[in-house]
Design an enzyme around this catalytic site. Structure first.
Site, PDB file in Angstrom:
ATOM      1  N   PHE A 117      31.474  53.773  27.959  1.00  9.60           N
ATOM      2  CA  PHE A 117      32.156  52.804  28.377  1.00  9.60           C
ATOM      3  C   PHE A 117      33.275  52.933  27.498  1.00  9.60           C
ATOM      4  CE2 PHE A 117      32.548  48.452  30.640  1.00  9.60           C
ATOM      5  CZ  PHE A 117      31.700  48.520  31.685  1.00  9.60           C
ATOM      6  N   GLN A 231      43.509  40.032  27.448  1.00  7.02           N
ATOM      7  CA  GLN A 231      42.944  41.781  27.593  1.00  7.02           C
ATOM      8  C   GLN A 231      44.112  42.058  29.549  1.00  7.02           C
ATOM      9  OE1 GLN A 231      38.796  43.361  28.056  1.00  7.02           O
ATOM     10  NE2 GLN A 231      39.975  43.897  26.678  1.00  7.02           N
ATOM     11  N   HIS A 233      43.236  45.016  32.013  1.00  8.24           N
ATOM     12  CA  HIS A 233      42.089  45.838  32.376  1.00  8.24           C
ATOM     13  C   HIS A 233      43.386  47.176  32.471  1.00  8.24           C
ATOM     14  CE1 HIS A 233      38.840  48.208  34.186  1.00  8.24           C
ATOM     15  NE2 HIS A 233      38.328  47.377  34.036  1.00  8.24           N
ATOM     16  N   LEU A 243      38.961  43.837  40.292  1.00  3.78           N
ATOM     17  CA  LEU A 243      38.482  45.017  39.001  1.00  3.78           C
ATOM     18  C   LEU A 243      37.513  46.193  39.536  1.00  3.78           C
ATOM     19  CD1 LEU A 243      38.239  45.267  36.331  1.00  3.78           C
ATOM     20  CD2 LEU A 243      35.987  44.654  35.997  1.00  3.78           C
ATOM     21  N   GLU A 246      35.649  49.807  34.870  1.00  2.91           N
ATOM     22  CA  GLU A 246      35.388  50.595  33.855  1.00  2.91           C
ATOM     23  C   GLU A 246      34.936  52.142  34.044  1.00  2.91           C
ATOM     24  OE1 GLU A 246      37.485  49.978  30.051  1.00  2.91           O
ATOM     25  OE2 GLU A 246      35.590  49.830  28.749  1.00  2.91           O
ATOM     26  N   ARG A 291      40.874  49.575  26.471  1.00  2.00           N
ATOM     27  CA  ARG A 291      41.830  48.669  26.972  1.00  2.00           C
ATOM     28  C   ARG A 291      42.743  48.618  26.961  1.00  2.00           C
ATOM     29  NH1 ARG A 291      37.374  44.939  29.870  1.00  2.00           N
ATOM     30  NH2 ARG A 291      35.786  46.211  30.472  1.00  2.00           N
ATOM     31  N   HIS A 359      42.456  40.544  32.560  1.00  2.00           N
ATOM     32  CA  HIS A 359      41.137  40.282  32.440  1.00  2.00           C
ATOM     33  C   HIS A 359      40.372  39.350  32.094  1.00  2.00           C
ATOM     34  CE1 HIS A 359      37.175  42.627  33.432  1.00  2.00           C
ATOM     35  NE2 HIS A 359      37.031  42.796  32.826  1.00  2.00           N
ATOM     36  N   ARG A 394      39.162  43.282  23.042  1.00  2.00           N
ATOM     37  CA  ARG A 394      38.012  43.669  23.599  1.00  2.00           C
ATOM     38  C   ARG A 394      37.065  44.688  24.143  1.00  2.00           C
ATOM     39  NH1 ARG A 394      34.169  42.808  28.326  1.00  2.00           N
ATOM     40  NH2 ARG A 394      35.733  42.330  28.936  1.00  2.00           N
TER      41      ARG A 394
HETATM   42  C1  LIG Z   1      35.490  40.888  37.887  1.00  2.00           C
HETATM   43  C2  LIG Z   1      35.500  41.041  36.292  1.00  2.00           C
HETATM   44  C3  LIG Z   1      34.302  42.448  36.344  1.00  2.00           C
HETATM   45  C4  LIG Z   1      33.854  42.216  34.784  1.00  2.00           C
HETATM   46  N1  LIG Z   1      33.117  43.134  34.046  1.00  2.00           N
HETATM   47  C5  LIG Z   1      32.824  42.809  32.760  1.00  2.00           C
HETATM   48  C6  LIG Z   1      31.256  43.708  32.610  1.00  2.00           C
HETATM   49  O1  LIG Z   1      30.643  44.405  33.686  1.00  2.00           O
HETATM   50  N2  LIG Z   1      30.747  43.508  31.210  1.00  2.00           N
HETATM   51  C7  LIG Z   1      31.084  42.852  30.033  1.00  2.00           C
HETATM   52  O2  LIG Z   1      30.704  42.895  29.195  1.00  2.00           O
HETATM   53  N3  LIG Z   1      32.149  41.658  31.093  1.00  2.00           N
HETATM   54  C8  LIG Z   1      32.398  42.021  32.229  1.00  2.00           C
HETATM   55  N4  LIG Z   1      33.113  40.893  32.450  1.00  2.00           N
HETATM   56  C9  LIG Z   1      33.635  39.406  31.613  1.00  2.00           C
HETATM   57  C10 LIG Z   1      32.170  39.260  31.520  1.00  2.00           C
HETATM   58  O3  LIG Z   1      31.664  38.894  32.742  1.00  2.00           O
HETATM   59  C11 LIG Z   1      32.970  37.703  31.263  1.00  2.00           C
HETATM   60  O4  LIG Z   1      34.011  37.328  30.149  1.00  2.00           O
HETATM   61  C12 LIG Z   1      31.694  36.544  31.603  1.00  2.00           C
HETATM   62  O5  LIG Z   1      31.432  36.620  32.461  1.00  2.00           O
HETATM   63  C13 LIG Z   1      32.032  34.708  31.446  1.00  2.00           C
HETATM   64  O6  LIG Z   1      30.709  34.262  31.436  1.00  2.00           O
HETATM   65  P1  LIG Z   1      30.785  32.882  30.728  1.00  2.00           P
HETATM   66  O7  LIG Z   1      29.584  32.199  30.594  1.00  2.00           O
HETATM   67  O8  LIG Z   1      31.680  32.741  29.644  1.00  2.00           O
HETATM   68  O9  LIG Z   1      32.005  31.975  32.219  1.00  2.00           O
HETATM   69  P2  LIG Z   1      31.853  31.915  33.565  1.00  2.00           P
HETATM   70  O10 LIG Z   1      30.244  32.959  34.061  1.00  2.00           O
HETATM   71  O11 LIG Z   1      33.104  32.194  33.719  1.00  2.00           O
HETATM   72  O12 LIG Z   1      31.161  30.578  33.957  1.00  2.00           O
HETATM   73  C14 LIG Z   1      31.738  29.995  33.692  1.00  2.00           C
HETATM   74  C15 LIG Z   1      31.190  28.011  34.035  1.00  2.00           C
HETATM   75  O13 LIG Z   1      31.787  27.426  33.556  1.00  2.00           O
HETATM   76  C16 LIG Z   1      31.621  26.088  34.535  1.00  2.00           C
HETATM   77  N5  LIG Z   1      33.103  25.148  34.842  1.00  2.00           N
HETATM   78  C17 LIG Z   1      34.140  25.800  34.164  1.00  2.00           C
HETATM   79  N6  LIG Z   1      34.684  25.316  34.112  1.00  2.00           N
HETATM   80  C18 LIG Z   1      34.329  23.988  34.336  1.00  2.00           C
HETATM   81  C19 LIG Z   1      34.903  22.348  34.216  1.00  2.00           C
HETATM   82  N7  LIG Z   1      35.962  21.929  34.265  1.00  2.00           N
HETATM   83  N8  LIG Z   1      33.396  21.292  35.063  1.00  2.00           N
HETATM   84  C20 LIG Z   1      32.359  21.849  34.992  1.00  2.00           C
HETATM   85  N9  LIG Z   1      32.516  23.050  34.900  1.00  2.00           N
HETATM   86  C21 LIG Z   1      33.018  24.224  34.388  1.00  2.00           C
HETATM   87  C22 LIG Z   1      31.637  27.169  36.415  1.00  2.00           C
HETATM   88  O14 LIG Z   1      31.092  26.120  37.031  1.00  2.00           O
HETATM   89  C23 LIG Z   1      31.016  28.292  35.938  1.00  2.00           C
HETATM   90  O15 LIG Z   1      30.141  27.307  35.893  1.00  2.00           O
HETATM   91  C24 LIG Z   1      33.592  41.275  33.950  1.00  2.00           C
HETATM   92  C25 LIG Z   1      34.873  39.716  34.176  1.00  2.00           C
HETATM   93  C26 LIG Z   1      35.194  39.806  35.325  1.00  2.00           C
HETATM   94  C27 LIG Z   1      36.618  39.066  35.749  1.00  2.00           C
END
Ligand SMILES: Cc1cc2nc3c(=O)[nH]c(=O)nc-3n(C[C@H](O)[C@H](O)[C@H](O)COP(=O)(O)OP(=O)(O)OC[C@H]3O[C@@H](n4cnc5c(N)ncnc54)[C@H](O)[C@@H]3O)c2cc1C
Length: 595
Positions: A117, A231, A233, A243, A246, A291, A359, A394
């Site tokens: 990666f 960031q 991507h 996306l 990577e 990235r 991203h 990151r």
């Molecule tokens: C397309 C894509 C691919 C990715 N691929 C990778 C990868 O391969 N490897 C890697 O390490 N990272 C990757 N990332 C980054 C990583 O996936 C994210 O940073 C991570 O999943 C975020 O997780 P989280 O639990 O912080 O938030 P999220 O999974 O975004 O969850 C946020 C939660 O908060 C809730 N929420 C938000 N606001 C409110 C509100 N006002 N009231 C109530 N609930 C709320 C939502 O409902 C949701 O349940 C990727 C990101 C994207 C966009």
């Protein structure tokens, strides 16, 4: 107003939120836990992560090597104690996920497979084909279901943190089904609300990623840390911003400019000077450079007129054809599916158009290594938080692991904190929630006679962020962005909703999200304006050098009546003194001077 009450309340049902909920169950199954999510948890953005999750597992790798890659990839802005904890705790978290049912892809001998990666100098990214986030989130969700002490508030939207006596004691949440704003009290609240990529027009981020938790904390007086670091991507599909992971480059894909030339060979991506060293695991980083550097190289190619023009802007091409159908279908089947469905291209036979796309936000709610914010009772983990392990850039695949390690750490800290609290101030909490209900009614449902629309303001905001605070920034571009954001804040007061219904009022949630986005954008633009250096993803063409003397520091943006106040905090350096950012530098603790 009926008061809902929990020991610990988690806002967010993504990877960080669910890992936190499970960690509380593990610590004490008698504690009452609430999980609020504005969407059904399985629709959280974590589900769309593709490429993988990093942790040391193979005998040719080492914890120090992962630590070093993360710190140098972060352009030395990460806190090294946090990175050390992260890397040390990562393998156990990943193995535990396997025990809970996560189907990690395997090598022929049955051991967990790892893939290369960007910015990681050795293969250490675990994956489940190219649907890693999907499998991780399912695993966490089904595991969370085992705990009877977890109450879920699916499709509840948090609009405000409720604080009293210097302590966060709950949230006000809009129940989307009924339109009621309800108080949910808690001895401790953990924000796990994800990122805010939607403040830019072209992003991989789901529509729900509007920086809500960041804005909630900011409004409650908590600083937002390192918000200038956004960031890009390097490989998003033009048009949709979907996306192309990577992993497609990790598995052998290469980037070509309009002449079919592999242009990255002309750029310094932070690789060892002595590329002839045969003992080095990879001679040139090329497509697996970090990235920020790859996205910047795209911009340079564009300046030279070497990118292609398409209906959705300029692009370059990702070539996967030499990988062959069998490998593509085995290792990155989702990439093929996405290309076929969204651009009508089969990567087995054709080049895939790609361009840099917003991203991830390295910055977020200021926390310490245990997820504690400076506001007592408030914790944060996952993408909405800034611990910080990601610094100025990151490394791909560190984020999914971060959700596990820091989701669990924040939960344990919240359990300890809640054990010290006797009760919550019920009356104050209820009164504040009532005031919040009134605020929302006054702001959105009273006639204003204004002509501002949500869509119009949002388009202006995102365009401004792209032109003012995009891959390259200058004082002029940032000043213009800050000024416009200030105006948008004023103009937002004129927004009036046409839909006054109480049932799933999506116009109301769009307005509330836009309000959060404006706050998050303000912190990004002002922090970027004040950082007169270039580091990682923050590139100032008027200050092209990294300036450790003045800026080896985290920025902290505090909301005020006017523009945010920006303060600075020293970066924690343990064993790795700042050095030039070279890929494949030694991990002997002497910094990056050996190559
Ligand atoms: C397309 C894509 C691919 C990715 N691929 C990778 C990868 O391969 N490897 C890697 O390490 N990272 C990757 N990332 C980054 C990583 O996936 C994210 O940073 C991570 O999943 C975020 O997780 P989280 O639990 O912080 O938030 P999220 O999974 O975004 O969850 C946020 C939660 O908060 C809730 N929420 C938000 N606001 C409110 C509100 N006002 N009231 C109530 N609930 C709320 C939502 O409902 C949701 O349940 C990727 C990101 C994207 C966009």
């Amino acid at each position: 107003m009926e008061l809902l009450n929990h020991d610990v309340l988690i806002v967010g049902g993504g990877g960080a939120g669910l890992r936190a909920a499970i960690a509380i169950g593990e610590a004490n199954a008698d504690l009452s836990v609430g999980v609020v999510s504005k969407v059904y948890p399985m629709r959280s953005h974590t589900v769309s992560a593709e490429g993988g999750s990093a942790a040391v597992i193979k005998s040719n790798d080492s914890l120090d090597a992962h630590i070093y890659d993360t710190i140098s990839g972060a352009d030395w802005l990460a806190d090294q104690d946090a990175v050390e904890s992260f890397v040390n705790e990562a393998p156990a978290e990943m193995i535990q996920l396997e025990h809970w049912g996560c189907p990690w892809s395997r090598d022929a001998d049955g051991s967990v497979a790892v893939r290369p990666f960007g910015g990681m100098k050795i293969e250490r990214t675990w994956f489940a084909a190219d649907k890693t986030g999907f499998h991780m989130l399912h695993t966490l969700f089904q595991t969370a279901l085992k705990y009877n002490n977890i109450t879920r508030y699916d499709e509840w939207f948090v609009t405000r943190l409720l604080t009293h006596d210097g302590r966060c004691q709950g949230v006000a949440a809009l129940e989307l089904r009924t339109g009621q704003i309800r108080p949910i009290a808690a001895k401790a609240v953990i924000l796990c609300t994800g990122g805010g990529g939607r403040i830019f027009p072209f992003t991989t981020n789901a529509a729900i990623k509007s920086g809500d938790g960041m804005a909630l904390a900011y409004r409650a007086g908590v600083a937002l840390k390192d918000m200038e670091f956004v960031q890009y991507h390097p490989t998003g599909l033009p048009g949709t911003g979907i996306l192309i992971t990577e992993a497609s480059r990790g598995e052998g894909g290469i980037l070509l400019n309009k002449d079919g030339y592999r242009y990255l060979q002309d750029y310094d991506l932070g690789e060892p000077l002595d590329v002839s060293d045969p003992s080095h695991p990879r001679k040139r980083t090329m497509e697996l450079g970090p990235r920020d550097r790859l996205s910047q190289a795209f911009m340079k190619e564009r300046e030279k007129g070497l990118t292609l023009e398409g209906p959705y802007g300029d692009y370059v091409c990702l070539d996967l054809r030499h990988m062959g159908e069998k490998k593509i279908d085995k290792k990155i089947p989702f990439v093929r599916e996405l290309c076929r469905n969204y651009v009508g291209i089969d990567p087995v036979h054709e080049l895939v158009p790609v361009r840099p796309v917003v991203h991830y936000m390295m910055g977020g709610v200021h926390t310490n290594i245990n997820g504690e914010t400076p506001l007592a009772g408030l914790f944060a983990a996952g993408e909405c938080a800034c611990v910080s392990i990601n610094g100025a850039n990151r490394l791909g695949s560190n984020s999914l692991t971060e959700l596990l390690v820091f989701g669990a750490r924040a939960a344990r800290a919240a359990v300890r904190f809640s054990a010290r609290q006797d009760s919550v101030a019920v009356e104050e909490i209820q009164a504040q929630c009532q005031a919040e209900q009134q605020r929302i009614r006054d702001r959105f449902f009273q006639p204003k006679g204004g002509k501002e629309t949500i869509a119009g303001l949002r388009a202006e905001l995102t365009r401004t962020m792209e032109s003012g605070a995009g891959i390259y920034r200058t004082e002029d571009s940032l000043r213009a962005a800050c000024a416009l954001i200030g105006q948008l804040k004023e103009r937002f007061r004129e927004v009036e909703l046409a839909d006054h219904s109480l049932t799933f009022n999506t116009e109301l949630t769009a307005a509330l999200e836009l309000e959060f986005m404006i706050d998050a954008s303000e912190a990004v633009a002002h922090s970027a304006l004040m950082r007169t250096e270039s580091r990682g993803s923050h590139q100032r063409t008027d200050y092209p050098q990294r300036d450790d003397e003045r800026f080896l520091k985290h920025s902290l943006a505090y909301q005020t009546e006017n523009d945010p106040r920006i303060e600075y905090l020293d970066v924690v350096v343990t064993r790795w003194p700042p050095a030039e950012r070279k890929y494949g530098s030694p991990v002997d603790g002497k910094g990056g001077k050996g190559d």
